[in-house]
Design a protein around this motif. Structure first.
Motif, PDB file in Angstrom:
ATOM      1  N   HIS A  98      20.300  57.983  15.231  1.00  0.00           N
ATOM      2  CA  HIS A  98      21.897  57.533  14.997  1.00  0.00           C
ATOM      3  C   HIS A  98      22.087  56.502  14.352  1.00  0.00           C
ATOM      4  CE1 HIS A  98      19.878  55.749  18.719  1.00  0.00           C
ATOM      5  NE2 HIS A  98      20.878  54.980  18.689  1.00  0.00           N
ATOM      6  N   ARG A  99      21.165  55.332  14.778  1.00  0.00           N
ATOM      7  CA  ARG A  99      21.675  54.255  13.941  1.00  0.00           C
ATOM      8  C   ARG A  99      21.524  54.058  12.505  1.00  0.00           C
ATOM      9  NH1 ARG A  99      24.052  50.951  16.641  1.00  0.00           N
ATOM     10  NH2 ARG A  99      22.516  51.239  18.638  1.00  0.00           N
ATOM     11  N   HIS A 124      25.891  48.903  22.044  1.00  0.00           N
ATOM     12  CA  HIS A 124      24.921  50.272  21.701  1.00  0.00           C
ATOM     13  C   HIS A 124      25.850  51.099  20.770  1.00  0.00           C
ATOM     14  CE1 HIS A 124      22.237  53.251  21.609  1.00  0.00           C
ATOM     15  NE2 HIS A 124      22.910  54.041  22.132  1.00  0.00           N
ATOM     16  N   ASN A 171      16.666  46.194  16.397  1.00  0.00           N
ATOM     17  CA  ASN A 171      17.653  45.186  16.419  1.00  0.00           C
ATOM     18  C   ASN A 171      17.427  44.420  17.952  1.00  0.00           C
ATOM     19  OD1 ASN A 171      17.940  46.990  18.366  1.00  0.00           O
ATOM     20  ND2 ASN A 171      19.916  48.214  17.272  1.00  0.00           N
ATOM     21  N   GLN A 222       8.624  56.023  23.361  1.00  0.00           N
ATOM     22  CA  GLN A 222       8.578  57.650  23.008  1.00  0.00           C
ATOM     23  C   GLN A 222       7.079  57.600  22.777  1.00  0.00           C
ATOM     24  OE1 GLN A 222      10.719  60.174  24.007  1.00  0.00           O
ATOM     25  NE2 GLN A 222      11.730  58.275  25.002  1.00  0.00           N
ATOM     26  N   SER A 258      19.650  64.373  20.330  1.00  0.00           N
ATOM     27  CA  SER A 258      19.696  62.910  20.564  1.00  0.00           C
ATOM     28  C   SER A 258      18.402  62.397  21.021  1.00  0.00           C
ATOM     29  CB  SER A 258      20.653  62.880  21.941  1.00  0.00           C
ATOM     30  OG  SER A 258      21.888  62.977  21.497  1.00  0.00           O
ATOM     31  N   HIS A 259      17.551  63.460  21.348  1.00  0.00           N
ATOM     32  CA  HIS A 259      16.157  63.010  21.768  1.00  0.00           C
ATOM     33  C   HIS A 259      15.514  62.121  20.862  1.00  0.00           C
ATOM     34  CE1 HIS A 259      17.232  65.795  24.723  1.00  0.00           C
ATOM     35  NE2 HIS A 259      16.131  65.455  25.430  1.00  0.00           N
ATOM     36  N   LEU A 260      15.289  60.709  21.200  1.00  0.00           N
ATOM     37  CA  LEU A 260      15.136  59.904  20.028  1.00  0.00           C
ATOM     38  C   LEU A 260      13.500  59.990  19.517  1.00  0.00           C
ATOM     39  CD1 LEU A 260      16.613  56.712  21.683  1.00  0.00           C
ATOM     40  CD2 LEU A 260      17.242  57.813  19.546  1.00  0.00           C
ATOM     41  N   GLY A 262      14.165  53.420  16.231  1.00  0.00           N
ATOM     42  CA  GLY A 262      14.619  52.290  16.811  1.00  0.00           C
ATOM     43  C   GLY A 262      13.562  51.605  17.487  1.00  0.00           C
ATOM     44  N   ASP A 263      13.878  50.143  17.714  1.00  0.00           N
ATOM     45  CA  ASP A 263      12.516  49.244  18.164  1.00  0.00           C
ATOM     46  C   ASP A 263      12.241  50.030  19.547  1.00  0.00           C
ATOM     47  OD1 ASP A 263      15.181  48.380  18.744  1.00  0.00           O
ATOM     48  OD2 ASP A 263      14.366  46.638  19.750  1.00  0.00           O
ATOM     49  N   ALA A 264      13.195  50.103  20.396  1.00  0.00           N
ATOM     50  CA  ALA A 264      12.925  50.713  21.642  1.00  0.00           C
ATOM     51  C   ALA A 264      12.372  51.991  21.978  1.00  0.00           C
ATOM     52  CB  ALA A 264      14.069  50.499  22.523  1.00  0.00           C
ATOM     53  N   SER A 265      12.636  52.744  21.005  1.00  0.00           N
ATOM     54  CA  SER A 265      12.190  54.218  21.077  1.00  0.00           C
ATOM     55  C   SER A 265      10.853  54.297  20.613  1.00  0.00           C
ATOM     56  CB  SER A 265      13.143  55.153  20.499  1.00  0.00           C
ATOM     57  OG  SER A 265      13.678  54.607  19.191  1.00  0.00           O
ATOM     58  N   VAL A 289      16.949  45.130  20.914  1.00  0.00           N
ATOM     59  CA  VAL A 289      17.516  45.677  22.140  1.00  0.00           C
ATOM     60  C   VAL A 289      17.442  47.201  22.019  1.00  0.00           C
ATOM     61  CG1 VAL A 289      19.919  45.638  21.240  1.00  0.00           C
ATOM     62  CG2 VAL A 289      19.512  45.344  23.657  1.00  0.00           C
ATOM     63  N   GLY A 290      17.320  47.784  23.125  1.00  0.00           N
ATOM     64  CA  GLY A 290      17.503  49.238  23.363  1.00  0.00           C
ATOM     65  C   GLY A 290      18.667  49.643  24.473  1.00  0.00           C
ATOM     66  N   PHE A 291      19.741  49.963  23.842  1.00  0.00           N
ATOM     67  CA  PHE A 291      21.092  50.127  24.554  1.00  0.00           C
ATOM     68  C   PHE A 291      21.221  48.841  25.438  1.00  0.00           C
ATOM     69  CE2 PHE A 291      23.045  54.115  26.437  1.00  0.00           C
ATOM     70  CZ  PHE A 291      24.257  53.684  26.406  1.00  0.00           C
TER      71      PHE A 291
HETATM   72  C1  LIG Z   1      14.551  60.448  24.640  1.00  0.00           C
HETATM   73  C2  LIG Z   1      15.663  59.618  24.879  1.00  0.00           C
HETATM   74  N1  LIG Z   1      15.667  58.856  26.090  1.00  0.00           N
HETATM   75  C3  LIG Z   1      17.166  58.256  26.176  1.00  0.00           C
HETATM   76  C4  LIG Z   1      18.024  58.207  25.131  1.00  0.00           C
HETATM   77  C5  LIG Z   1      19.545  57.451  25.359  1.00  0.00           C
HETATM   78  N2  LIG Z   1      19.594  56.655  24.289  1.00  0.00           N
HETATM   79  C6  LIG Z   1      20.343  56.669  23.207  1.00  0.00           C
HETATM   80  S1  LIG Z   1      20.257  55.374  22.169  1.00  0.00           S
HETATM   81  C7  LIG Z   1      19.118  54.536  23.392  1.00  0.00           C
HETATM   82  C8  LIG Z   1      18.666  53.418  22.925  1.00  0.00           C
HETATM   83  C9  LIG Z   1      17.817  53.180  21.777  1.00  0.00           C
HETATM   84  O1  LIG Z   1      17.370  51.787  21.339  1.00  0.00           O
HETATM   85  P1  LIG Z   1      16.528  51.910  20.127  1.00  0.00           P
HETATM   86  O2  LIG Z   1      15.455  52.847  19.809  1.00  0.00           O
HETATM   87  O3  LIG Z   1      16.157  50.173  20.083  1.00  0.00           O
HETATM   88  O4  LIG Z   1      17.574  52.140  19.047  1.00  0.00           O
HETATM   89  P2  LIG Z   1      18.985  51.402  18.797  1.00  0.00           P
HETATM   90  O5  LIG Z   1      20.115  52.067  19.315  1.00  0.00           O
HETATM   91  O6  LIG Z   1      18.849  49.925  19.231  1.00  0.00           O
HETATM   92  O7  LIG Z   1      19.116  51.355  17.250  1.00  0.00           O
HETATM   93  C10 LIG Z   1      18.951  55.324  24.380  1.00  0.00           C
HETATM   94  C11 LIG Z   1      18.001  54.892  25.537  1.00  0.00           C
HETATM   95  C12 LIG Z   1      17.971  59.119  24.030  1.00  0.00           C
HETATM   96  N3  LIG Z   1      18.937  59.267  23.104  1.00  0.00           N
HETATM   97  N4  LIG Z   1      16.804  59.925  23.956  1.00  0.00           N
END
Ligand SMILES: Cc1ncc(C[n+]2csc(CCOP(=O)(O)OP(=O)(O)O)c2C)c(N)n1
Ligand SMILES: [Mg+2]
Length: 1102
Positions: free
Chosen positions: A337-338, A538, A469, A442, A400-402, A435-438, A471-473
């Motif tokens: 998404h970002r 977020h 960034n 994942q 949406s599944h990161l 994304g950093d958290a994903s 942070v994750g959410f």
């Molecule tokens: C597999 C999965 N789990 C949970 C989510 C819900 N979710 C959407 S964005 C997000 C945070 C992602 O953090 P990051 O990867 O750092 O990306 P950022 O939004 O910070 O750019 C989460 C947990 C998701 N979209 N996909």
């Protein structure tokens, strides 16, 4: 050079070399043979476990350099070194004193510094030690000093190279501390040197001006070979502890580490001309300007803005420009998404009006349920203004599944490489944005990157960009990962990882350049970790102060990167303030005009957001026409014979005995015009290849086949890695066939094949699970791509999933492909009886359903099902459950006529036996699917109910063959309707078919019957692990269907059994006799030949 006169014994050097384990080959070349030999001996002593010299040692060079320096001086002037060295270098007999060599200040480059060094405590110590120079067995205490100084400098250099990134100035927020993790006040100031050099403090130099010869393991000197310690430290600090953290010393290739080193260490490596700086600023202006514009117009809408990592757009632009210049013609982007909308606008140049119209809530004019705007895909082809070359850019649609889009993207990119004949990834570039958290969270990330070097899956380098960034959410990194970096998962790749401060645009773009060049040169992955921040919550409606108050206080103090950079360039005189303002105004006007344009739009099309356009495929095609799938007998014979033959003799291919046996059996089948499962599959693949359709079969152990039935790849029994695949040699002009054992991942490989299948409709892509049971580790790919991809993103796939589903007493995890799940995900309405009178009913029903689910029972139907995938005028995923036992079941054979031009796929196989001859006498109409048919047929025979029980196989379960089922129901008017399955009641097809049977029964006139379930009771597990229980369960439902075996039946079966046993015994005995006779004949033959070999006895002399 600040070298105090000191004594050095050449055996000390030997010791030091031994201790430091390094002898540089380059240096050795410069030395005389004697010394070279000595040093080679030393080197030989120092080999790693594999017996190879430890070439990766970076603590090398200085000792050797020292000798090299002596040698160089000696060559110029033999008197410049101590006589002992003179004697040694000149190869004179060592009568003088071979163990008292003097180290003169022969390589002193800076005599002034020598004086200052001499006054240091160490220098004093070494001077004192000179007095011991003539000692026959000098202790090394004093002499080590000089060497140690150099080695320390070298260790420092290495420490920066290895760990400098830990102290780099990466974080615009100053949250991430230096190596120790301690905060020294405001958390901003890094004590880089302290953090990186901690273990070298014991060697603190009193004199930073002392000059050192640089080892070959660094390029900070450029053309200079000597630098003062201060300069060395300054340069290292700039290179390694500035805005870029270069993590590359994990790479095991010296060539590659040197390459990376050169791109960062060489003086002037990071260089931008004024025009290049302006370009970066302009791109940054667009990146930030786009987000600002959306924020202004849609303040409360989610857009997942990029602010805080705005530099991602200039980075991507640089990568694309540079790659197109290098020959890349097609770029594939996978991202979440970002910043997605920004990428569409500024990278893909999707008209901004189209993007804005997505916010207006317009009605779609085509079918599909669509998706949110930041998930849609895109395909564009445009002229790259900077390079003047055409480039295609594809942004792959994603759920949406990161991170789950990663393997799909890789599959698409690999397919594109295949169709372009690009074997090295020169023309196709995959970019994944994380994304950093994903990225660290994942598992699919790991599974995907692990494909990077696999021959059947490699994309010859993917560029990974992490918009980190921090942070994750709402979750801080310390709660979301145990590793230091979010990118640590990529360390398995043996590639560089560049961490870079998002607020330093030039550093970021430099990393983009190096990453692009790395990928172009080495065809390997590379990672850019953009360390920035997230200016808003977020999403834009979120309040980040709830959870990250201090972080956001700091963020609010920060100027946007574009502003900081503009100020810097204005200060440098590279751009005037007015010019910068006009740059901003110009882009704002573009957005405003697009806004006006977007307001005029009344509708939109999902189809204009498609990532796989398949141009030409649908045009002029009757989508509802299914081309014939049968093939000529000649074709069957041709394919069959090649499939049953060993490699041609000229290959001298040594086959395994077992394979020879299998081939002989195959040949027998071909001769008797009967095909088993493997032959049926080969007919489908071979004939498609002949038709020019590229076929790809992938999955765990598919080359042989998990159940050892396929054997597409033969392995030479005496030559390593020599393989032969007869499927590749069916026809001289056939399409290529790819069969590849995969990594042990379902999720990544299935995603990859799904991506591959979407690249070109003129292909058949098959993924086979080892057992269907394991497919649920790929559930996200199944649910979010294969099942729903067409509906959400208007793109089709003809992917075939083979999910061996075998309720065969092998326990809970080797029994079920979970048919019920696939059926539950099918989107045909169970309550609607379709218009079966439509002449295109069959194709239309499939076209309007999200996928096809089959449980095929014959090789011929499997053959037609595979060929039908390409015969449709559209593409649809096929999920087939083929149990293990039908692969070899003697009844699961198809005569060749079932494959010929008059044959076709059978959605339902009616009973053709005695029951069908007098349908009114039939009291049980059994519907079933798949392999249970063979059990039921046998039981019916055992129970002698062939005339009263009809068995009908539903081969295509979804979409449901309403028309054919009604015909059967109407045919057997007096029969009880039964659904029989071997799966537990809450599993298998029952829940799906029950509803459809009901709908059918309502539709059939004057019908009052309903269908009943026969099978195992409900269960949470897919099967018992106990064979006895498995059999008892089976017997229980069979008895429910056919009743108990009568006494008469039992006696008859006993007789049959006894007869079979007798027959088996007789044939065993016959075989034994033949065997014995053969052995006897062989023994006789041997005897005769040995007798012949014996010399004739000479006639006795008189
Ligand atoms: C597999 C999965 N789990 C949970 C989510 C819900 N979710 C959407 S964005 C997000 C945070 C992602 O953090 P990051 O990867 O750092 O990306 P950022 O939004 O910070 O750019 C989460 C947990 C998701 N979209 N996909
Ligand atoms: Mg994040």
């Amino acid at each position: 050079m600040a070298v105090a006169s000191r004594t050095i014994h050449h055996t000390h050097i030997t010791n030091i070399l031994l201790a430091k384990n390094n002898v540089s080959q380059i240096v050795l070349h410069n030395l005389p043979r004697a010394l070279r030999r000595d040093m080679k001996t030393i080197a030989a002593l120092y080999k790693d476990n594999s017996g190879k010299p430890d070439q990766e040692s970076f603590a090398n060079g200085s000792s050797v350099n020292y000798i090299e320096g002596l040698y160089a001086s000696w060559k110029k002037n033999p008197k410049s070194v101590d006589q002992s060295w003179d004697a040694y270098f000149s190869g004179k007999p060592r009568s003088i004193s071979t163990n008292t060599m003097q180290a003169k200040p022969a390589i002193a480059a800076n005599p002034a510094k020598a004086a200052s060094k001499a006054s240091s405590p160490r220098s004093i110590a070494t001077t004192q030690s000179n007095q011991n120079a003539a000692a026959p067995n000098p202790t090394p205490t004093a002499d080590w000093g000089y060497i140690d100084d150099h080695l320390t400098v070298q260790a420092i250099i290495r420490a920066y190279q290895t760990r400098g990134h830990l102290a780099a100035d990466l974080d615009p927020l100053g949250i991430v501390g230096a190596y120790s993790g301690s905060d020294n006040g405001d958390g901003r100031k890094r004590q880089a040197t302290e953090a990186v050099l901690r273990q070298h403090f014991s060697y603190v130099f009193n004199d930073l001006n002392a000059t050192f010869k640089l080892p070959s393991s660094t390029m900070i000197g450029g053309d200079e070979h000597f630098l003062s310690l201060k300069e060395i430290l300054d340069r290292l600090e700039r290179v390694y502890c500035g805005p870029i953290g270069v993590e590359y010393m994990q790479i095991t290739s010296l060539n590659k580490t040197n390459w990376v080193r050169e791109r960062f260490e060489k003086p002037g490596a990071v260089r931008f001309s004024p025009n290049e700086k302006k370009l970066v600023l302009e791109r940054l202006t667009r990146s930030t300007g786009f987000e600002n514009f959306l924020a202004k117009k849609f303040s409360s809408e989610k857009r997942f803005g990029l602010e805080g990592c705005d530099i991602m757009i200039p980075i991507m632009k640089e990568i694309i420009d540079r790659s197109t210049n290098n020959g890349v013609e097609s770029v594939f982007i996978g991202m979440a998404h970002r910043g997605r909308l920004n990428v569409l606008a500024n990278i893909c140049r999707k008209p901004i009006a189209d993007i804005l119209s997505q916010f207006h809530g317009l009605k779609a004019t085509d079918s599909g349920s669509g998706d949110v705007k930041y998930h849609l895909g895109l395909f564009t082809e445009r002229l790259n203004a900077r390079t003047g070359k055409n480039v295609r850019i594809t942004v792959v649609a994603n759920p949406s599944h990161l991170e789950y889009v990663n393997p799909v993207l890789l599959g698409k990119a690999r397919a594109e490489m295949y169709y372009r004949g690009d074997a090295t990834g020169t023309k196709v570039l995959p970019i994944t944005i994380h994304g950093d958290a994903s990225f660290c969270g994942q598992g699919i990330v790991y599974e995907s990157i692990h494909m990077s070097d696999l021959p059947g899956y490699s994309t010859h380098g993917t560029i990974h960009i992490v918009t980190n960034n921090q942070v994750g959410f709402t979750t801080d990194p310390r709660f979301s990962r145990s590793s230091r970096y979010c990118t640590d998962v990529a360390r398995v790749l043996n590639v560089p990882i560049f961490h870079v401060n998002a607020d330093d645009p030039e550093a970021c773009v430099h990393c983009a350049r190096v990453a692009t060049d790395w990928r172009a040169k080495f065809h390997k992955d590379v990672v850019i970790d953009i360390v920035g921040y997230r200016r808003n919550g977020h999403n834009e409606a979120d309040e980040p102060m709830f959870t990250q108050p201090l972080m956001y206080q700091r963020i609010r103090e920060l100027k946007p990167c574009v502003q900081l950079y503009a100020e810097k360039l204005i200060k440098q005189g590279i751009i005037q303030e007015a010019e910068y303002k006009s740059m901003n105004a110009k882009y704002e006007k573009i957005c405003e005009d697009a806004w006006v344009e977007s307001k005029k739009m009344k509708t939109f099309k999902y189809a204009s957001w498609i990532d796989s356009p398949w141009s030409g495929f649908f045009e002029g095609r009757d989508r509802l026409k299914i081309c014939p799938t049968g093939v000529a007998m000649k074709t069957l014979n041709h394919i069959g014979r090649i499939f049953a033959s060993p490699p041609p003799p000229e290959h001298n291919f040594v086959l395994h005995k077992g394979i020879k046996r299998i081939l002989a059996l195959r040949m027998q089948m071909v001769k008797s015009k009967m095909a088993d499962w493997a032959l049926g599959e080969a007919f489908a693949i071979g004939s498609l290849l002949r038709d020019g359709v590229h076929v790809r079969l992938s999955g765990q152990d598919v080359e042989r086949g998990t159940f050892s039935h396929r054997h597409h790849v033969f392995h030479h029994q005496t030559q390593d890695k020599a393989r032969y695949n007869s499927m590749e040699h069916m026809y001289p002009d056939q399409a290529p066939y790819t069969v590849s054992n995969s990594s042990l991942s379902e999720c990544a490989i299935l995603g990859f094949e799904h991506g591959y299948s979407m690249a070109n409709p003129n292909s058949l892509v098959i993924w086979e699970a080892q057992f269907g049971d394991f497919a649920n580790t790929a559930q996200t790919i199944i649910d979010n791509f294969i099942c729903s991809g067409e509906t959400k993103w208007v793109r089709q796939s003809g992917l075939v999933m083979l999910l061996p589903h075998s309720m065969e007493g092998m326990g809970p995890e080797h029994s079920s492909g979970r048919m019920e799940r696939f059926l539950q995900l099918s989107d045909d309405d169970p309550d609607v009886y379709p218009d079966t009178t439509d002449c295109d009913f069959v194709a239309r029903q499939i076209m309007e359903t999200n996928w096809i689910v089959t449980n095929l029972s014959t090789p011929a139907n499997f053959f037609h099902a595979l060929r039908r995938q390409v015969a449709f005028g559209f593409r649809k995923p096929l999920v087939n459950f083929s149990p293990k036992s039908v692969l070899r079941h003697p009844m699961a054979r198809s005569p060749f006529r079932d494959f010929n031009e008059c044959s076709a796929f059978k959605r339902l196989i009616p009973d053709t036996g005695k029951a069908a001859q007098q349908p009114e006498c039939v009291t049980k109409l059994i519907f079933c699917t798949g392999k249970i048919y063979y059990d039921l047929a046998k039981e019916r025979e055992d129970h002698q109910q062939e005339e009263t029980a009809a068995i009908v196989r539903i081969e295509q379960i979804c979409p449901f063959p309403y028309d054919l089922v009604s015909q059967q129901i109407e045919l057997y008017k007096n029969a009880e309707l039964m659904w029989v399955q071997e799966e537990h009641k809450n599993q298998g097809a029952w829940a799906y078919v029950q509803q459809r049977f009901d709908t059918t029964l309502i539709k059939v006139e004057n019908e009052s019957r309903c269908i009943s379930y026969f099978g195992r009771p409900t269960n949470s597990a897919s099967s018992t692990g106990n064979k006895v229980q498995h059999y008892n369960e089976y017997k229980a439902f069979i008895t429910n269907i056919f009743g108990k075996l009568t006494e008469e039946n039992l006696q008859r079966l006993e007789k049959i059994k006894a007869a079979q046993q007798m027959e088996a015994k007789a044939s065993m005995e016959a075989a034994k006799k033949t065997d014995e006779a053969k052995k006897a004949a062989e023994a006789k033959k041997k005897e005769v030949s040995e007798a012949k070999k014996k010399p004739e006895p000479k006639p006795a002399g008189k």
